[in-house]
Design a protein around this motif. Sequence first.
Motif, mmCIF file in Angstrom:
data_model
loop_
_atom_site.group_PDB
_atom_site.id
_atom_site.type_symbol
_atom_site.label_atom_id
_atom_site.label_comp_id
_atom_site.label_asym_id
_atom_site.label_seq_id
_atom_site.Cartn_x
_atom_site.Cartn_y
_atom_site.Cartn_z
ATOM 1 N N LEU A 202 0.806 -1.212 -0.085
ATOM 2 C CA LEU A 202 -0.004 0.216 0.021
ATOM 3 C C LEU A 202 1.077 1.105 0.022
ATOM 4 N N LYS A 203 0.529 2.303 -0.798
ATOM 5 C CA LYS A 203 1.244 3.237 -0.942
ATOM 6 C C LYS A 203 0.484 4.685 -0.313
ATOM 7 N N GLY A 204 1.065 5.520 0.155
ATOM 8 C CA GLY A 204 0.754 6.935 0.635
ATOM 9 C C GLY A 204 -0.481 7.046 1.203
ATOM 10 N N ARG A 205 -1.533 7.542 0.429
ATOM 11 C CA ARG A 205 -2.893 7.863 1.297
ATOM 12 C C ARG A 205 -3.623 6.507 1.494
ATOM 13 N N ASP A 206 -3.356 5.684 0.593
ATOM 14 C CA ASP A 206 -3.964 4.252 0.914
ATOM 15 C C ASP A 206 -3.695 3.690 2.129
ATOM 16 N N VAL A 207 -2.519 3.855 2.813
ATOM 17 C CA VAL A 207 -2.276 3.370 4.229
ATOM 18 C C VAL A 207 -3.244 4.068 4.994
ATOM 19 N N THR A 246 -5.759 18.791 12.277
ATOM 20 C CA THR A 246 -5.350 20.045 11.572
ATOM 21 C C THR A 246 -4.253 19.838 10.255
ATOM 22 N N TYR A 247 -3.319 19.093 10.430
ATOM 23 C CA TYR A 247 -2.236 18.876 9.447
ATOM 24 C C TYR A 247 -2.942 17.911 8.568
ATOM 25 N N HIS A 248 -3.810 16.889 9.072
ATOM 26 C CA HIS A 248 -4.279 16.028 8.099
ATOM 27 C C HIS A 248 -5.447 16.738 7.093
ATOM 28 N N ALA A 249 -6.142 17.752 7.619
ATOM 29 C CA ALA A 249 -7.205 18.441 6.882
ATOM 30 C C ALA A 249 -6.601 19.273 6.013
ATOM 31 N N GLU A 250 -5.393 19.633 6.120
ATOM 32 C CA GLU A 250 -4.664 20.546 4.986
ATOM 33 C C GLU A 250 -4.084 19.954 4.002
ATOM 34 N N SER A 251 -3.799 18.533 4.158
ATOM 35 C CA SER A 251 -3.046 17.873 3.161
ATOM 36 C C SER A 251 -4.026 17.714 2.036
ATOM 37 N N LYS A 252 -3.597 17.980 0.633
ATOM 38 C CA LYS A 252 -4.235 17.706 -0.622
ATOM 39 C C LYS A 252 -3.663 16.620 -1.366
ATOM 40 N N ILE A 253 -2.657 16.152 -1.055
ATOM 41 C CA ILE A 253 -1.846 15.159 -1.827
ATOM 42 C C ILE A 253 -2.891 13.831 -1.996
ATOM 43 N N ASP A 254 -3.267 13.463 -3.255
ATOM 44 C CA ASP A 254 -4.201 12.462 -3.714
ATOM 45 C C ASP A 254 -5.388 12.504 -2.945
ATOM 46 N N GLN A 255 -6.053 13.619 -2.514
ATOM 47 C CA GLN A 255 -6.976 13.763 -1.887
ATOM 48 C C GLN A 255 -8.385 13.087 -2.480
ATOM 49 N N ASP A 256 -8.337 13.366 -3.757
ATOM 50 C CA ASP A 256 -9.392 13.077 -4.577
ATOM 51 C C ASP A 256 -9.383 11.751 -5.237
ATOM 52 N N LYS A 257 -8.084 11.136 -5.024
ATOM 53 C CA LYS A 257 -8.215 9.811 -5.499
ATOM 54 C C LYS A 257 -8.875 8.688 -4.633
ATOM 55 N N PRO A 258 -9.571 7.564 -5.396
ATOM 56 C CA PRO A 258 -10.267 6.769 -4.259
ATOM 57 C C PRO A 258 -9.090 5.843 -3.931
ATOM 58 N N PHE A 259 -9.560 4.989 -2.784
ATOM 59 C CA PHE A 259 -8.793 3.881 -2.366
ATOM 60 C C PHE A 259 -8.118 2.882 -3.394
ATOM 61 N N SER A 260 -7.010 2.827 -3.534
ATOM 62 C CA SER A 260 -6.732 1.942 -5.020
ATOM 63 C C SER A 260 -7.206 0.490 -5.047
ATOM 64 N N LEU A 261 -7.726 -0.066 -3.792
ATOM 65 C CA LEU A 261 -8.126 -1.363 -3.925
ATOM 66 C C LEU A 261 -9.731 -1.381 -3.900
ATOM 67 N N GLU A 262 -10.218 -0.292 -3.793
ATOM 68 C CA GLU A 262 -11.800 0.193 -3.626
ATOM 69 C C GLU A 262 -12.578 -0.786 -4.811
ATOM 70 N N GLU A 263 -12.234 -0.820 -6.054
ATOM 71 C CA GLU A 263 -12.702 -1.277 -7.234
ATOM 72 C C GLU A 263 -12.748 -2.987 -7.134
ATOM 73 N N HIS A 264 -11.582 -3.301 -6.252
ATOM 74 C CA HIS A 264 -11.293 -4.919 -5.997
ATOM 75 C C HIS A 264 -11.970 -5.345 -4.766
ATOM 76 N N MET A 265 -12.498 -4.722 -3.871
ATOM 77 C CA MET A 265 -12.704 -5.019 -2.615
ATOM 78 C C MET A 265 -13.801 -6.319 -2.617
ATOM 79 N N ASP A 266 -14.714 -6.001 -3.426
ATOM 80 C CA ASP A 266 -15.780 -7.220 -3.389
ATOM 81 C C ASP A 266 -15.169 -8.579 -3.983
#
Length: 386
Positions: A202-207, A246-266
């Motif tokens: 898992l990478k970045g925001r996915d963690v 506060t720091y979490h809310a300010e972070s915009k990196i990959d904010q709009d990307k879905p969880f990379s495994l979302e489409e495979h969770m089923d």
Amino acid sequence: MGWPAALCLGFRFSSFRRTSVILQHLRMSGSAGAAGDVLFGRKGCAGVMTLNRPKFLNTLTFQMVQQMYAQIKKWEQDPETCLIIIKGAGGKAFCAGGDVREISEAAKAKQELCRVFFRKEYALNYAIASCQKPYVALLDGITMGGGVGVSVHGQFRVATEKCLFAMPETRIGLFPDVGGGYFLPRLKGKLGYFLGLTGFRLKGRDVYRAGIATHFVDSEKLPMLEEDLSALKSPSKENIAEVLGTYHAESKIDQDKPFSLEEHMDKINRCFSAKTVEGIMENLQRDGSPFALEQLQVINKMSPTSLKITLRQLTEGASKSLQEVFTMEYRLSQMCMSHHDFHEGIRAVLVDKDQSPKWKPADLKDMTDEELDNYFKPLGSGDLVL
């Protein structure tokens, strides 16, 4: 021509701050461990641990484990220390795991290290889980194996875009230990079973999205975050959570990307819900999608023994307390040290690096239920008691 007043003030402030930071680093390095592999320092209200083996991706040695355990217990009793921060040096890794090559060599030489390393490491992991002071792990870079153990059980885990999380132990004839039997089956659906069996990264925001990290912060903001946390006066857990939030809310990196495994969770939930490894593999084959077949290919390369141990470890761990999980995992660790696959995995991946381990047994069907049961048997007076 004179400097504008604001710039003068800014220059004086930044010089002062820079000097403070340098002095802080000097103070911290002054209390380094004997070999300097882990640095301990005080910064405001915080005790700061820095894993300091950047050339080795901050992998944990036995000495580091001992020093960290002793320091956490010391800080826990110190009224001046209100929180504990752990981070890795070098910018590439938080901690890539335990020094498994050293452990394998010790086990083959029948040295005591293979017994005491796991005993002390799991005691450290449990000390983090039961720590009376808030514990903040900054997962900036590679976080695997033992690095997961010294972070995931703490109250706050901060991932960055550089975080690379995995539990790849089945690839070296081991199992996702350091409490993997506790936290993996408690992730959503069958995600933890998938991560533990395949070693998926898992990478970045996915963690954060996977529920492993509690917060996500830009890597470049970590020094400021550390400053703000250590500047708190007698902070409560809520105060620390507020700063992190506060720091979490300010972070915009990959904010709009879905969880990379979302489409495979089923698929993951369906395929990895089988009660046996063979059943999981049949499910993946039957699914037939590129994703499922890719996971099947990955699993086929893993130690059959490790796969069977891991599935049972996670299944049983789902209803055990953390203490019970560590007792179980210690039993498994000692059995793995006395069997072929762990040493063969280390040889193939870390020594000869041919990436072609010769597993024994080489096929799942040759690992009997009786042999599997032996891995989970109590060790009597040798059991780990926390």
